[in-house]
Motif scaffolding. Structure first.
Motif, short mmCIF file in Angstrom:
data_model
loop_
_atom_site.label_atom_id
_atom_site.label_comp_id
_atom_site.label_asym_id
_atom_site.label_seq_id
_atom_site.Cartn_x
_atom_site.Cartn_y
_atom_site.Cartn_z
N TYR A 114 0.84 3.93 2.88
CA TYR A 114 1.51 3.80 4.18
C TYR A 114 2.95 4.26 4.00
O TYR A 114 3.55 3.98 2.95
CB TYR A 114 1.54 2.35 4.65
CG TYR A 114 0.22 1.72 5.03
CD1 TYR A 114 -0.97 2.44 5.03
CD2 TYR A 114 0.17 0.39 5.43
CE1 TYR A 114 -2.17 1.84 5.39
CE2 TYR A 114 -1.02 -0.22 5.79
CZ TYR A 114 -2.20 0.50 5.77
OH TYR A 114 -3.37 -0.09 6.11
N LYS A 165 0.84 -1.20 0.00
CA LYS A 165 0.00 0.00 0.00
C LYS A 165 0.87 1.25 0.00
O LYS A 165 1.47 1.57 1.02
CB LYS A 165 -0.91 -0.01 1.23
CG LYS A 165 -1.90 -1.16 1.22
CD LYS A 165 -2.73 -1.19 2.48
CE LYS A 165 -3.79 -2.29 2.35
NZ LYS A 165 -4.54 -2.49 3.58
N GLN A 215 -7.22 2.38 15.45
CA GLN A 215 -7.07 3.82 15.72
C GLN A 215 -8.23 4.27 16.58
O GLN A 215 -9.39 4.14 16.18
CB GLN A 215 -7.05 4.59 14.39
CG GLN A 215 -6.83 6.07 14.59
CD GLN A 215 -6.92 6.85 13.30
OE1 GLN A 215 -6.69 6.31 12.22
NE2 GLN A 215 -7.27 8.12 13.41
N LYS A 216 -7.92 4.74 17.78
CA LYS A 216 -8.96 5.20 18.69
C LYS A 216 -8.49 6.45 19.40
O LYS A 216 -7.39 6.93 19.14
CB LYS A 216 -9.26 4.11 19.71
CG LYS A 216 -9.98 2.91 19.11
CD LYS A 216 -10.37 1.92 20.17
CE LYS A 216 -11.14 0.76 19.53
NZ LYS A 216 -11.15 -0.41 20.36
N ASP A 219 -7.90 -8.85 8.98
CA ASP A 219 -8.32 -8.08 7.80
C ASP A 219 -8.33 -6.59 8.10
O ASP A 219 -8.14 -5.77 7.22
CB ASP A 219 -9.73 -8.49 7.37
CG ASP A 219 -9.71 -9.82 6.66
OD1 ASP A 219 -8.61 -10.21 6.20
OD2 ASP A 219 -10.77 -10.47 6.58
N ARG A 220 -8.61 -6.29 9.35
CA ARG A 220 -8.68 -4.90 9.74
C ARG A 220 -7.31 -4.26 9.62
O ARG A 220 -6.34 -4.72 10.20
CB ARG A 220 -9.15 -4.85 11.19
CG ARG A 220 -9.12 -3.48 11.70
CD ARG A 220 -10.16 -3.23 12.71
NE ARG A 220 -10.15 -1.82 12.97
CZ ARG A 220 -10.60 -1.30 14.08
NH1 ARG A 220 -11.10 -2.08 14.99
NH2 ARG A 220 -10.57 -0.01 14.23
N PRO A 221 -7.20 -3.18 8.84
CA PRO A 221 -5.87 -2.67 8.54
C PRO A 221 -5.11 -2.13 9.76
O PRO A 221 -3.91 -2.30 9.85
CB PRO A 221 -6.13 -1.56 7.52
CG PRO A 221 -7.57 -1.23 7.63
CD PRO A 221 -8.26 -2.47 8.13
N PHE A 222 -5.81 -1.44 10.63
CA PHE A 222 -5.12 -0.88 11.80
C PHE A 222 -6.12 -0.52 12.88
O PHE A 222 -7.32 -0.44 12.62
CB PHE A 222 -4.28 0.35 11.44
CG PHE A 222 -5.04 1.37 10.63
CD1 PHE A 222 -5.98 2.20 11.22
CD2 PHE A 222 -4.81 1.50 9.26
CE1 PHE A 222 -6.69 3.13 10.46
CE2 PHE A 222 -5.51 2.43 8.50
CZ PHE A 222 -6.45 3.25 9.11
#
Lengths: 275, 207
Positions: A81, A78, A200-201, A195-198
């Motif tokens: 990134y 990607k 972030q919270k 599957d979840r790319p990252f």
């Protein structure tokens, strides 16, 4: 305020020796030699590979060339990134140079964003900076900047000018002393196992009691599996810019010094190599 | 103004209300659960769209500092075509607003390009697109799926939601944030929100 200039420099000038090889299925007029390049960790693949493209186009017919994309061991890379994140996430424990395969056909639409020009990279970069500032200062700093200031950040990155970039970026790293840090820390935690790319919270640099949150505190809340239990073998490495910072490191310091130019702290959680 | 911000719990309850209404109105929104509490609203719709192929988008940098602009109105054909649109409403914790992600493809499965999307938006949005297309709609990674989607950039959301929410607050009216927001941004990218939503929401007003 970011004042540890040596650290900022080391982060900025981090390089990864890379070998680009043309995908075997591409149609060429003669054999394509591999191309070697030192890639800046803080930049983007599509921003620093003009020479790679030129090199391979020499042996190809124009009609066989579509949008260029990169792959490492079967994984499309990607471009949006930072390069260092791609390396840490996918290739941390491999032998250097990093071996990337170059494609000019069958662009993987479902996996990669298109990158038709540098202005697309610029827009992506600036939108990350804006998002980070929304977290750090409710967008106040980035909104107070002029268009030429935004341009200075981008040009600094594009032309690899540390001083030009940091003369402006330092404003984005300021915060009121009495608050002890940013409002929230802009971070992303990457892993390859889902599957979840990252992740972030919202996470504050200082606890409600007033003590500084550490990298360990962040992981405990966002990704508890990344921290080994007492007496347990370490299952994961927590990597930022190719190193494993101590879990006791204050998060605010990391955010000011080890963030990428897009103002996000990119943290890779990768399985510990078994050898 | 904390009034204009939407926290994640309120986002979920807003979405729940919208889903209930969607069921009543036989609209086709669904809730797609992610890991833990996260998730997003999803709707798939077939739409006949006119892509104005006379618009040429210039994505090459020029010296003026403008990243991209639209130029040249050449004689082009604008025919209407049927596309399958997939809309996702995802919570953005950075901006504390909902964000509208979407993708579209032809019935044969070819994905629409960014330029085609730009050329198919509502004329009202085209004006803004003309000046800064790359700050308005771009291709971005879906934060929960990791796949390329188009994103209507959420950084201005608070600006247009503020007056609506303030007025409602003064008049002691309850507002479904997600629904109100969707009625503004949806039509810009081909997603119409039937008027029945706000009629039914005022008749079945919660407390």
């Amino acid at each position: 305020m970011a004042d540890d200039k040596d650290v900022l420099r080391d982060v900025w000038y981090g390089r990864i020796p890379t070998c680009f090889t043309l995908n075997q299925d591409e149609v060429t007029e003669r054999e394509a030699e591999p191309y070697y390049l030192l890639l800046p960790r803080v930049s983007y693949l599509t921003l620093v590979t003009d020479k790679v493209k030129k090199h391979f186009l020499k042996v190809m017919k124009a009609e066989d060339v579509e949008e260029m994309w990169f792959e490492y061991e079967g994984t499309p890379l990607k471009w949006h990134y930072p390069i260092g994140v791609l390396f840490d996430l996918h290739a941390s424990n491999t032998i250097l140079p990093w071996s990337i395969t170059v494609h000019f056909k069958n662009f993987p639409d479902r996996d990669l964003l298109h990158c038709p020009s540098n202005s697309v990279i610029e827009a992506h970069f600036m939108s990350s900076i804006k998002e980070a500032d929304a977290l750090k200062h409710k967008s106040q700093v980035v909104n107070d900047m002029q268009k030429k200031d935004h341009k200075q950040l981008w040009m600094g990155l594009q032309n690899d000018k540390f001083d030009q970039f940091w003369a402006m970026n330092r404003k984005l790293m300021e915060y009121p002393t009495e608050e002890g840090g940013f409002r929230y820390i802009p971070f992303r935690i990457y892993q390859t196992m889902s599957d979840r790319p990252f992740i972030q919270k919202l996470f504050r640099p200082v606890s409600p009691e007033g003590s500084a949150h550490t990298l360990g505190d962040l992981l405990k809340e966002m990704y508890p599996a990344a921290i080994p239990n007492e007496g347990e073998q370490k299952r994961y490495q927590v990597v930022i810019h190719g190193i494993e910072p101590l879990l006791e490191t204050p998060l605010q310091w990391l955010s000011e010094h080890l963030s990428h130019p897009d103002n996000f702290l990119h943290i890779c959680v990768i399985p510990t190599p078994t050898d | 103004m904390s009034l204009c911000l939407l926290d994640e719990d309120s986002f979920r309850s807003s979405c729940k209300l919208l889903l209930q209404q969607s069921e009543e109105l036989r609209d086709s929104w669904t809730w797609e659960p992610g890991s833990s509490e996260e998730g997003y609203l999803k709707k798939i719709a077939l739409k006949s769209v006119v892509i104005d192929s006379s618009l040429k988008w210039n994505l090459i940098d020029d010296d003026e500092g403008e990243a991209a602009d639209v130029c040249g109105l050449s004689e082009g054909s604008s025919s209407s075509q049927v596309f399958q649109y997939e809309y996702h409403i995802v919570y953005s914790c950075s901006y504390r607003t909902p964000a509208l992600y979407f993708r579209a493809c032809t019935l044969e499965g070819r994905s629409l390009s960014l330029e085609e999307v730009w050329s198919s938006v509502h004329p009202n949005l085209r004006l803004r697109l003309k000046h800064c297309p790359l700050n308005t709609i771009t291709q971005q990674e879906h934060p929960l799926l990791g796949q390329p989607f188009f994103l209507l950039h959420p950084c201005r959301t608070q600006d247009f939601m503020r007056p609506v929410l303030q007025a409602a607050h003064q008049q002691n009216r309850s507002v479904n944030y997600v629904l109100t927001w969707l009625s503004v941004v949806g039509p810009l990218v081909g997603l119409d929100v039937p008027l029945h939503y706000s009629i039914s929401s005022s008749s079945t007003k919660p407390d």
